[in-house]
Design a protein around this motif. Structure first.
Motif, PDB file in Angstrom:
ATOM      1  N   SER A 301       0.809  -1.214   0.000  1.00 38.17           N
ATOM      2  CA  SER A 301       0.000   0.000   0.000  1.00 38.17           C
ATOM      3  C   SER A 301       0.843   1.265   0.000  1.00 38.17           C
ATOM      4  O   SER A 301       1.785   1.410   0.790  1.00 38.17           O
ATOM      5  CB  SER A 301      -0.917  -0.010   1.227  1.00 38.17           C
ATOM      6  OG  SER A 301      -1.638   1.202   1.319  1.00 38.17           O
ATOM      7  N   SER A 302       0.487   2.202  -0.870  1.00 41.16           N
ATOM      8  CA  SER A 302       1.077   3.550  -0.821  1.00 41.16           C
ATOM      9  C   SER A 302       0.352   4.392   0.211  1.00 41.16           C
ATOM     10  O   SER A 302       0.967   5.189   0.929  1.00 41.16           O
ATOM     11  CB  SER A 302       0.984   4.232  -2.190  1.00 41.16           C
ATOM     12  OG  SER A 302       1.555   3.452  -3.202  1.00 41.16           O
ATOM     13  N   VAL A 303      -0.964   4.230   0.273  1.00 42.13           N
ATOM     14  CA  VAL A 303      -1.784   4.922   1.262  1.00 42.13           C
ATOM     15  C   VAL A 303      -3.033   4.072   1.510  1.00 42.13           C
ATOM     16  O   VAL A 303      -3.625   3.539   0.564  1.00 42.13           O
ATOM     17  CB  VAL A 303      -2.141   6.356   0.810  1.00 42.13           C
ATOM     18  CG1 VAL A 303      -2.810   6.355  -0.551  1.00 42.13           C
ATOM     19  CG2 VAL A 303      -3.008   7.067   1.838  1.00 42.13           C
ATOM     20  N   HIS A 304      -3.395   3.925   2.767  1.00 44.36           N
ATOM     21  CA  HIS A 304      -4.514   3.070   3.151  1.00 44.36           C
ATOM     22  C   HIS A 304      -5.638   3.946   3.697  1.00 44.36           C
ATOM     23  O   HIS A 304      -5.423   4.754   4.606  1.00 44.36           O
ATOM     24  CB  HIS A 304      -4.067   2.069   4.217  1.00 44.36           C
ATOM     25  CG  HIS A 304      -5.141   1.101   4.631  1.00 44.36           C
ATOM     26  ND1 HIS A 304      -5.459  -0.015   3.887  1.00 44.36           N
ATOM     27  CD2 HIS A 304      -5.971   1.088   5.709  1.00 44.36           C
ATOM     28  CE1 HIS A 304      -6.426  -0.686   4.482  1.00 44.36           C
ATOM     29  NE2 HIS A 304      -6.757  -0.026   5.592  1.00 44.36           N
ATOM     30  N   ILE A 305      -6.841   3.772   3.166  1.00 43.52           N
ATOM     31  CA  ILE A 305      -8.000   4.564   3.612  1.00 43.52           C
ATOM     32  C   ILE A 305      -8.829   3.734   4.591  1.00 43.52           C
ATOM     33  O   ILE A 305      -9.192   2.591   4.298  1.00 43.52           O
ATOM     34  CB  ILE A 305      -8.862   4.995   2.412  1.00 43.52           C
ATOM     35  CG1 ILE A 305      -8.061   5.916   1.483  1.00 43.52           C
ATOM     36  CG2 ILE A 305     -10.128   5.704   2.892  1.00 43.52           C
ATOM     37  CD1 ILE A 305      -8.810   6.323   0.217  1.00 43.52           C
ATOM     38  N   TYR A 306      -9.104   4.320   5.756  1.00 38.95           N
ATOM     39  CA  TYR A 306     -10.002   3.678   6.733  1.00 38.95           C
ATOM     40  C   TYR A 306     -11.039   4.704   7.162  1.00 38.95           C
ATOM     41  O   TYR A 306     -10.702   5.764   7.703  1.00 38.95           O
ATOM     42  CB  TYR A 306      -9.240   3.169   7.955  1.00 38.95           C
ATOM     43  CG  TYR A 306     -10.181   2.591   9.002  1.00 38.95           C
ATOM     44  CD1 TYR A 306     -10.785   1.354   8.802  1.00 38.95           C
ATOM     45  CD2 TYR A 306     -10.493   3.296  10.153  1.00 38.95           C
ATOM     46  CE1 TYR A 306     -11.679   0.831   9.727  1.00 38.95           C
ATOM     47  CE2 TYR A 306     -11.382   2.781  11.089  1.00 38.95           C
ATOM     48  CZ  TYR A 306     -11.965   1.553  10.875  1.00 38.95           C
ATOM     49  OH  TYR A 306     -12.860   1.042  11.788  1.00 38.95           O
ATOM     50  N   LEU A 307     -12.298   4.376   6.929  1.00 32.66           N
ATOM     51  CA  LEU A 307     -13.411   5.260   7.275  1.00 32.66           C
ATOM     52  C   LEU A 307     -14.403   4.498   8.135  1.00 32.66           C
ATOM     53  O   LEU A 307     -14.713   3.344   7.851  1.00 32.66           O
ATOM     54  CB  LEU A 307     -14.108   5.761   6.002  1.00 32.66           C
ATOM     55  CG  LEU A 307     -13.216   6.425   4.947  1.00 32.66           C
ATOM     56  CD1 LEU A 307     -14.004   6.663   3.658  1.00 32.66           C
ATOM     57  CD2 LEU A 307     -12.630   7.725   5.467  1.00 32.66           C
ATOM     58  N   THR A 308     -14.899   5.136   9.170  1.00 32.30           N
ATOM     59  CA  THR A 308     -15.912   4.488   9.997  1.00 32.30           C
ATOM     60  C   THR A 308     -16.798   5.512  10.685  1.00 32.30           C
ATOM     61  O   THR A 308     -16.344   6.600  11.064  1.00 32.30           O
ATOM     62  CB  THR A 308     -15.265   3.571  11.053  1.00 32.30           C
ATOM     63  OG1 THR A 308     -16.293   2.874  11.764  1.00 32.30           O
ATOM     64  CG2 THR A 308     -14.432   4.357  12.058  1.00 32.30           C
ATOM     65  N   ALA A 329      -7.564   8.341   7.701  1.00 26.54           N
ATOM     66  CA  ALA A 329      -8.728   7.811   8.412  1.00 26.54           C
ATOM     67  C   ALA A 329      -9.712   8.914   8.755  1.00 26.54           C
ATOM     68  O   ALA A 329      -9.356  10.096   8.842  1.00 26.54           O
ATOM     69  CB  ALA A 329      -8.280   7.098   9.691  1.00 26.54           C
ATOM     70  N   SER A 330     -10.939   8.501   8.979  1.00 25.42           N
ATOM     71  CA  SER A 330     -11.984   9.447   9.360  1.00 25.42           C
ATOM     72  C   SER A 330     -11.717  10.006  10.755  1.00 25.42           C
ATOM     73  O   SER A 330     -11.268   9.289  11.659  1.00 25.42           O
ATOM     74  CB  SER A 330     -13.354   8.768   9.320  1.00 25.42           C
ATOM     75  OG  SER A 330     -13.352   7.596  10.123  1.00 25.42           O
ATOM     76  N   ASN A 331     -12.006  11.279  10.913  1.00 29.09           N
ATOM     77  CA  ASN A 331     -11.827  11.951  12.201  1.00 29.09           C
ATOM     78  C   ASN A 331     -13.042  11.657  13.084  1.00 29.09           C
ATOM     79  O   ASN A 331     -13.845  12.536  13.394  1.00 29.09           O
ATOM     80  CB  ASN A 331     -11.656  13.454  11.969  1.00 29.09           C
ATOM     81  CG  ASN A 331     -11.248  14.194  13.225  1.00 29.09           C
ATOM     82  OD1 ASN A 331     -10.935  13.579  14.242  1.00 29.09           O
ATOM     83  ND2 ASN A 331     -11.274  15.511  13.169  1.00 29.09           N
ATOM     84  N   THR A 332     -13.164  10.390  13.479  1.00 30.27           N
ATOM     85  CA  THR A 332     -14.287   9.937  14.296  1.00 30.27           C
ATOM     86  C   THR A 332     -13.762   9.289  15.575  1.00 30.27           C
ATOM     87  O   THR A 332     -12.617   8.836  15.632  1.00 30.27           O
ATOM     88  CB  THR A 332     -15.175   8.942  13.511  1.00 30.27           C
ATOM     89  OG1 THR A 332     -14.341   7.962  12.870  1.00 30.27           O
ATOM     90  CG2 THR A 332     -15.995   9.653  12.445  1.00 30.27           C
ATOM     91  N   ALA A 333     -14.633   9.225  16.578  1.00 32.32           N
ATOM     92  CA  ALA A 333     -14.204   8.858  17.934  1.00 32.32           C
ATOM     93  C   ALA A 333     -13.402   7.564  18.050  1.00 32.32           C
ATOM     94  O   ALA A 333     -12.372   7.560  18.728  1.00 32.32           O
ATOM     95  CB  ALA A 333     -15.424   8.802  18.853  1.00 32.32           C
TER      96      ALA A 333
END
Length: 404
Positions: A301-308, A329-333
């Motif tokens: 991976s060059s950049v890994h996206i994690y969203l939740t 990543a998402s700025n979530t708790a």
């Protein structure tokens, strides 16, 4: 010590615990589950099966509770069989929410009951009302309240509880939090190691990306709004417009693991592929992968996206950090308990594909300038989430319960 694990989806979160305990000749380990497939060395499997599913005429608020009672009944029958075979556990450790732990205090009144508490549901303030485009109605609020009934029974009955993150523990009622220890399961940092310069080649899938210099990766059990899949696909569309050599690899099944299905029977993958004109030669859907292949994806991976949404934190994000991925990543708790923006990863607005794409481009435009974040990402996991340390502590926590 005799210990009975209970989880419908064998071996789930208890894999490392069960195997390690079974290696000690002082322990006898039995795993109660509905899943017939799979074995663990030294662990005896005991299969249970509910007699039926909740009836269609049952009020829809109560169907999860009815299914939980049916699971509990099946486990009760299993416990009677185990007693007849001479197995009476000192400790029972089960996943809360689906009912298998309901009647343990009746089956084995002298056993200590430990529960793995993953989530407590709220109509407001966490996942359910996170998206303003999906407002809740009174029916939703009532259904979500009743959904906690099986968990509340376990909170009352258990001797000790376990929750993997502080964010998750804080969702539970204050009067029960003292029962719940915060302690992550742990990430196998010896397996999830970085491999600088690695290129992705998966012969089993006829996938050869050895020529690719910009590889965006994403991992989730399903493809759904809870894990930001629609935003991901729009982000990929934006990246493809600007970066003709950028590829994306998406690991996961084309299904809903969390949240509601679409009413017309379509999947979110179908909808997003219809909505955006993507170059599908540069978007690679792998489905679920065996661990060695999954590791290769992270290592390349060059950049890994994690969203939740504000929900249960995925192991995949921690595994990506352990592999020294640069995680956007998402700025979530749940995320901010682990990632500090600009320190061990980059944070962004869950709802803004434009903002996500901009952060991804920061990484792709400065592939060497982000090296310190990758180092710190792995350091975070080694210091706070390393399986080799946490597993020992987790076993000690179980053994201490036996002496209460």
């Amino acid at each position: 010590m005799r210990i009975l694990f209970l989880h419908s989806n064998f071996p789930a979160q208890f894999r490392h615990l069960a195997v390690t305990l079974a290696q000690n000749p002082r322990h006898q380990v039995v795993f109660g589950t509905t899943r017939k497939e799979g074995q663990l060395p030294g662990v005896a499997k005991a299969i249970y099966a509910p007699s039926r599913q909740a009836r269609p005429e049952t009020h829809h608020y109560v169907r999860p509770l009815e299914n939980a009672v049916l699971q509990g009944q099946a486990v009760y029958r299993l416990c009677e069989q185990l007693k007849a075979q001479g197995f009476i556990p000192d400790v029972v450790y089960g996943h809360s929410g689906w009912g298998p732990t309901f009647f343990i205090k009746d089956s084995f009144p002298k056993a200590k009951l430990l529960c793995y508490f993953e989530w407590f549901y709220h109509a407001h303030g966490s996942d359910a009302d996170f998206d303003p485009a999906e407002p809740l109605n009174a029916d939703d609020e009532a259904r979500i309240r009743i959904k906690n009934a099986p968990i509340l029974i376990d909170l009352y009955s258990c001797d000790r509880g376990f929750s993997p993150t502080h964010w998750q523990q804080q969702q539970f009622p204050p009067e029960y939090r003292d029962k719940i220890t915060v302690h992550h399961d742990g990430i196998d940092t010896k397996f999830f190691q970085p491999k600088p310069g690695h290129k992705l080649v998966l012969p089993r899938l006829n996938l050869n990306l050895s020529h690719v210099e910009e590889l965006v990766t994403y991992v989730a059990r399903g493809m759904e709004p809870y894990r930001g899949f629609p935003q991901l696909m729009e982000t990929i569309a934006l990246l493809q417009e600007k970066r003709p050599h950028c590829h994306a690899v998406i690991v996961g099944e084309n299904r809903i693991a969390y949240g509601k299905s679409l009413p017309d029977g379509k999947t979110y993958k179908d909808v997003m592929l219809e909505k955006f004109s993507l170059d599908l030669n540069r978007v690679h859907f792998t489905g679920l992968l065996p661990y060695p292949d999954y590791l290769q994806v992270l290592q390349a991976s060059s950049v890994h996206i994690y969203l939740t949404r504000p929900f249960v934190l995925s192991w995949s994000m921690l595994e990506a950090l352990s592999t020294a991925c640069l995680v956007v990543a998402s700025n979530t708790a749940p995320v901010t308990e682990v990632i500090q923006d600009g320190v061990n990863g980059l944070l962004t607005d869950f709802f803004s594909p434009q903002a996500i794409a901009e952060r991804v481009e920061e990484v792709l435009n400065h592939p060497n300038g982000m090296a310190a974040l990758r180092v710190q990402a792995r350091k975070t996991i080694l210091e706070r989430y390393d399986l080799s340390q946490l597993l020992t502590q987790h076993i000690q926590w179980i053994e201490q319960a036996n002496t209460l």
